[in-house]
Design a protein around this motif. Structure first.
Motif, PDB file in Angstrom:
ATOM      1  N   ILE A 318       0.774  -1.192   0.032  1.00 26.82           N
ATOM      2  CA  ILE A 318       0.021  -0.131  -0.072  1.00 26.82           C
ATOM      3  C   ILE A 318       0.954   1.334  -0.038  1.00 26.82           C
ATOM      4  N   LEU A 319       1.887   1.234   0.706  1.00 29.47           N
ATOM      5  CA  LEU A 319       2.721   2.416   0.908  1.00 29.47           C
ATOM      6  C   LEU A 319       3.528   2.621  -0.303  1.00 29.47           C
ATOM      7  N   GLN A 320       3.980   1.585  -1.116  1.00 26.59           N
ATOM      8  CA  GLN A 320       4.563   1.604  -2.541  1.00 26.59           C
ATOM      9  C   GLN A 320       3.515   2.405  -3.512  1.00 26.59           C
ATOM     10  N   GLN A 321       2.272   1.884  -3.557  1.00 24.92           N
ATOM     11  CA  GLN A 321       1.238   2.451  -4.485  1.00 24.92           C
ATOM     12  C   GLN A 321       0.865   4.122  -3.973  1.00 24.92           C
ATOM     13  N   VAL A 322       1.295   4.502  -2.569  1.00 21.90           N
ATOM     14  CA  VAL A 322       1.199   5.698  -2.107  1.00 21.90           C
ATOM     15  C   VAL A 322       2.362   6.591  -2.701  1.00 21.90           C
ATOM     16  N   VAL A 323       3.488   6.110  -2.652  1.00 23.87           N
ATOM     17  CA  VAL A 323       4.777   6.758  -3.085  1.00 23.87           C
ATOM     18  C   VAL A 323       4.690   6.957  -4.628  1.00 23.87           C
ATOM     19  N   ARG A 324       4.140   5.769  -5.473  1.00 24.64           N
ATOM     20  CA  ARG A 324       4.051   6.156  -6.866  1.00 24.64           C
ATOM     21  C   ARG A 324       2.729   6.999  -7.164  1.00 24.64           C
ATOM     22  N   GLY A 325       2.151   7.503  -6.309  1.00 20.59           N
ATOM     23  CA  GLY A 325       1.021   8.649  -6.838  1.00 20.59           C
ATOM     24  C   GLY A 325       0.020   7.803  -7.158  1.00 20.59           C
ATOM     25  N   ARG A 326      -0.427   6.660  -7.290  1.00 21.29           N
ATOM     26  CA  ARG A 326      -1.398   5.969  -7.785  1.00 21.29           C
ATOM     27  C   ARG A 326      -2.565   6.258  -6.891  1.00 21.29           C
ATOM     28  N   TYR A 327      -2.535   6.415  -5.648  1.00 27.29           N
ATOM     29  CA  TYR A 327      -3.803   6.517  -4.882  1.00 27.29           C
ATOM     30  C   TYR A 327      -4.314   7.782  -5.089  1.00 27.29           C
ATOM     31  N   GLU A 328      -3.212   8.885  -5.347  1.00 24.42           N
ATOM     32  CA  GLU A 328      -3.895  10.227  -5.580  1.00 24.42           C
ATOM     33  C   GLU A 328      -4.547  10.306  -7.053  1.00 24.42           C
ATOM     34  N   ARG A 329      -3.799   9.671  -7.920  1.00 23.87           N
ATOM     35  CA  ARG A 329      -4.450   9.752  -9.416  1.00 23.87           C
ATOM     36  C   ARG A 329      -5.554   8.910  -9.773  1.00 23.87           C
ATOM     37  N   TYR A 330      -5.535   7.743  -9.171  1.00 21.31           N
ATOM     38  CA  TYR A 330      -6.507   6.768  -9.497  1.00 21.31           C
ATOM     39  C   TYR A 330      -7.630   6.288  -8.725  1.00 21.31           C
ATOM     40  N   GLY A 331      -7.183   6.697  -7.192  1.00 19.04           N
ATOM     41  CA  GLY A 331      -8.049   6.352  -6.324  1.00 19.04           C
ATOM     42  C   GLY A 331      -8.657   7.785  -5.663  1.00 19.04           C
ATOM     43  N   THR A 332      -9.184   7.613  -4.441  1.00 23.41           N
ATOM     44  CA  THR A 332      -9.604   8.933  -3.772  1.00 23.41           C
ATOM     45  C   THR A 332      -8.568   9.614  -2.618  1.00 23.41           C
ATOM     46  N   GLY A 333      -7.031   9.275  -2.922  1.00 23.75           N
ATOM     47  CA  GLY A 333      -6.483   9.671  -2.143  1.00 23.75           C
ATOM     48  C   GLY A 333      -5.935   9.010  -0.951  1.00 23.75           C
ATOM     49  N   LEU A 334      -5.372   9.556  -0.007  1.00 26.07           N
ATOM     50  CA  LEU A 334      -4.611   9.049   1.217  1.00 26.07           C
ATOM     51  C   LEU A 334      -5.752   8.281   2.112  1.00 26.07           C
ATOM     52  N   LYS A 335      -7.172   8.770   2.089  1.00 36.22           N
ATOM     53  CA  LYS A 335      -8.208   8.232   2.755  1.00 36.22           C
ATOM     54  C   LYS A 335      -8.213   6.709   2.178  1.00 36.22           C
ATOM     55  N   ASP A 336      -8.241   6.420   1.163  1.00 36.36           N
ATOM     56  CA  ASP A 336      -8.427   5.320   0.332  1.00 36.36           C
ATOM     57  C   ASP A 336      -7.531   4.349   0.716  1.00 36.36           C
ATOM     58  N   ALA A 337      -6.014   5.038   0.935  1.00 35.37           N
ATOM     59  CA  ALA A 337      -5.119   4.125   1.089  1.00 35.37           C
ATOM     60  C   ALA A 337      -5.031   3.721   2.724  1.00 35.37           C
ATOM     61  N   VAL A 338      -5.721   4.456   3.618  1.00 38.85           N
ATOM     62  CA  VAL A 338      -5.962   3.970   4.845  1.00 38.85           C
ATOM     63  C   VAL A 338      -7.205   2.858   4.805  1.00 38.85           C
ATOM     64  N   ARG A 339      -8.123   3.342   4.089  1.00 41.44           N
ATOM     65  CA  ARG A 339      -9.095   2.253   4.123  1.00 41.44           C
ATOM     66  C   ARG A 339      -8.841   0.877   3.728  1.00 41.44           C
ATOM     67  N   ASN A 340      -7.805   0.727   2.606  1.00 45.38           N
ATOM     68  CA  ASN A 340      -7.428  -0.712   2.088  1.00 45.38           C
ATOM     69  C   ASN A 340      -6.463  -1.156   3.459  1.00 45.38           C
ATOM     70  N   LEU A 341      -6.040  -0.504   4.153  1.00 36.73           N
ATOM     71  CA  LEU A 341      -5.238  -0.837   5.149  1.00 36.73           C
ATOM     72  C   LEU A 341      -5.862  -1.429   6.380  1.00 36.73           C
ATOM     73  N   ILE A 342      -6.829  -0.885   6.653  1.00 44.89           N
ATOM     74  CA  ILE A 342      -7.580  -1.447   7.818  1.00 44.89           C
ATOM     75  C   ILE A 342      -8.838  -2.188   7.541  1.00 44.89           C
ATOM     76  N   GLN A 343      -9.238  -2.223   6.343  1.00 42.15           N
ATOM     77  CA  GLN A 343     -10.451  -2.838   6.193  1.00 42.15           C
ATOM     78  C   GLN A 343     -10.422  -4.502   6.442  1.00 42.15           C
ATOM     79  N   PRO A 344     -11.284  -5.257   6.693  1.00 45.53           N
ATOM     80  CA  PRO A 344     -11.267  -6.582   7.088  1.00 45.53           C
ATOM     81  C   PRO A 344     -11.282  -7.356   5.558  1.00 45.53           C
ATOM     82  N   VAL A 345     -10.950  -8.433   5.380  1.00 44.99           N
ATOM     83  CA  VAL A 345     -10.904  -9.217   4.235  1.00 44.99           C
ATOM     84  C   VAL A 345     -12.488  -9.889   4.026  1.00 44.99           C
TER      85      VAL A 345
END
Length: 345
Positions: A318-345
């Motif tokens: 997830i951090l790798q995708q954040v660093v590459r800027g993909r969450y900002e360009r293709y998701g809804t930003g940092l909150k999307d990354a946090v959501r992916n991190l803490i969501q259950p499977v």
């Protein structure tokens, strides 16, 4: 099987001095008798009359079709003219996206307004939206709406507020970067949309992973043909039977999203990105930059699909995708990354 009926008064012969676009309404229904009367009345009361209504009905067992037919009959009796009516009966039902696709493909207007079965149009909706198409580059326009409840009472906020439409998101659309925005998330609600009939031919068949309005909007955006209208032109009804609705994005709803399992959502986003990356290349006028962006969006969603089940192990990719800027360009930003991190499977 689908049976087709056509009724109405055809336009008289001759070419008017000031020809104007022919306007169709694509109306998708399923057991809509509770609200369809209000909707069809509002369509018939437009300051700029529509020319055709294509009603595609998904196996209704109530009086939905009868109510529409009676309303047009009464309108014709009172005014001497009414829009042409085409009724398509689906049994078994096609479901929402395919039902709208059928209505759109049968429409004969130059412009087509999408219509749900449970809203109410403001009298100037067709007049205001059709004006946007004076610009030949525009393929699709969407507007704001007033949110109402089942009784028609104002919910106290508009559709853009319910969507959580940010100034940055609005700016992307208004500055001609709608494709960049729609790669992140859709902000064009079908109940507010009008489009050129030619867009349907470019977009069909609609991919299974997409809702009809989202797919039409992103195809139009890939051709730099999306416009936003700030006016509230529809009363967008929220009730307990909405097939697709839009409740206000409260803090409680946002927090609840973080607790929802990620598997289904990530799979859906992956399939949507896959469809987009595959189909966008089949439209000749789409730029190479947009095709490349669609490919990058797919790589981002593919990476999300591979996130480990363990939250600890998820953190690095997830951090790798954040660093590459993909969450900002293709998701809804940092909150999307946090959501992916803490969501259950």
């Amino acid at each position: 099987m689908s049976a087709t009926e056509a009724t109405g008064t055809p336009p008289e012969g001759g070419v008017p001095d000031n020809p104007r676009p022919r306007v169709s309404v694509a109306l998708a229904t399923h057991n809509g008798e509770r609200f369809i009367g209000d909707q069809i009345t509002s369509i018939l009361q437009q300051s700029r009359p529509v020319d055709e209504i294509v009603l595609s009905d998904d196996a209704s067992s109530d009086r939905t079709i009868e109510i529409v037919e009676q309303a047009l009959s009464d309108h014709r009796a009172a005014r001497g003219v009414a829009p042409e009516l085409v009724v398509l009966r689906n049994d078994p039902p096609l479901r929402v996206t395919a039902n709208f696709q059928q209505a759109l493909e049968r429409s004969t207007g130059d412009l087509v307004a999408l219509s749900d079965q449970d809203d109410v149009w403001h009298t100037d909706r067709i007049e205001q939206l059709s004006a946007a198409f004076a610009d030949p580059a525009i393929l699709l326009v969407f507007s704001n709406a007033r949110q109402i409840d089942a009784t028609g009472a104002d919910l106290g906020h508009d559709l853009f507020t319910a969507l959580g439409l940010s100034p940055a998101e609005r700016s992307r659309v208004e500055s001609g970067r709608a494709f960049d925005q729609l790669l992140r998330r859709n902000v064009a609600t079908g109940a507010t949309v009008m489009l050129r009939r030619s867009l349907v031919d470019l977009a069909a068949p609609f991919p299974d992973a997409w809702l009809h309005d989202e797919w039409l909007a992103i195809v139009a955006a890939a051709l730099d043909g999306v416009a936003l209208c700030e006016a509230e032109l529809t009363d967008y009804r929220q009730h307990d039977d909405n097939q697709v609705g839009m409740q206000r994005m409260t803090l409680r709803r946002k927090l609840r999203m973080f607790a929802q399992p990620r598997t289904d959502r990530n799979r859906r986003l992956y399939l949507r990105a896959q469809s987009l990356a595959t189909r966008i290349g089949s439209i000749p006028a789409v730029s190479g930059a947009y095709r490349a962006a669609a490919g990058e969006k797919f790589l981002f969603e593919e990476a999300r699909q591979r996130y480990p089940e363990s939250r600890v192990l998820r953190a690095v990719p997830i951090l790798q995708q954040v660093v590459r800027g993909r969450y900002e360009r293709y998701g809804t930003g940092l909150k999307d990354a946090v959501r992916n991190l803490i969501q259950p499977v």
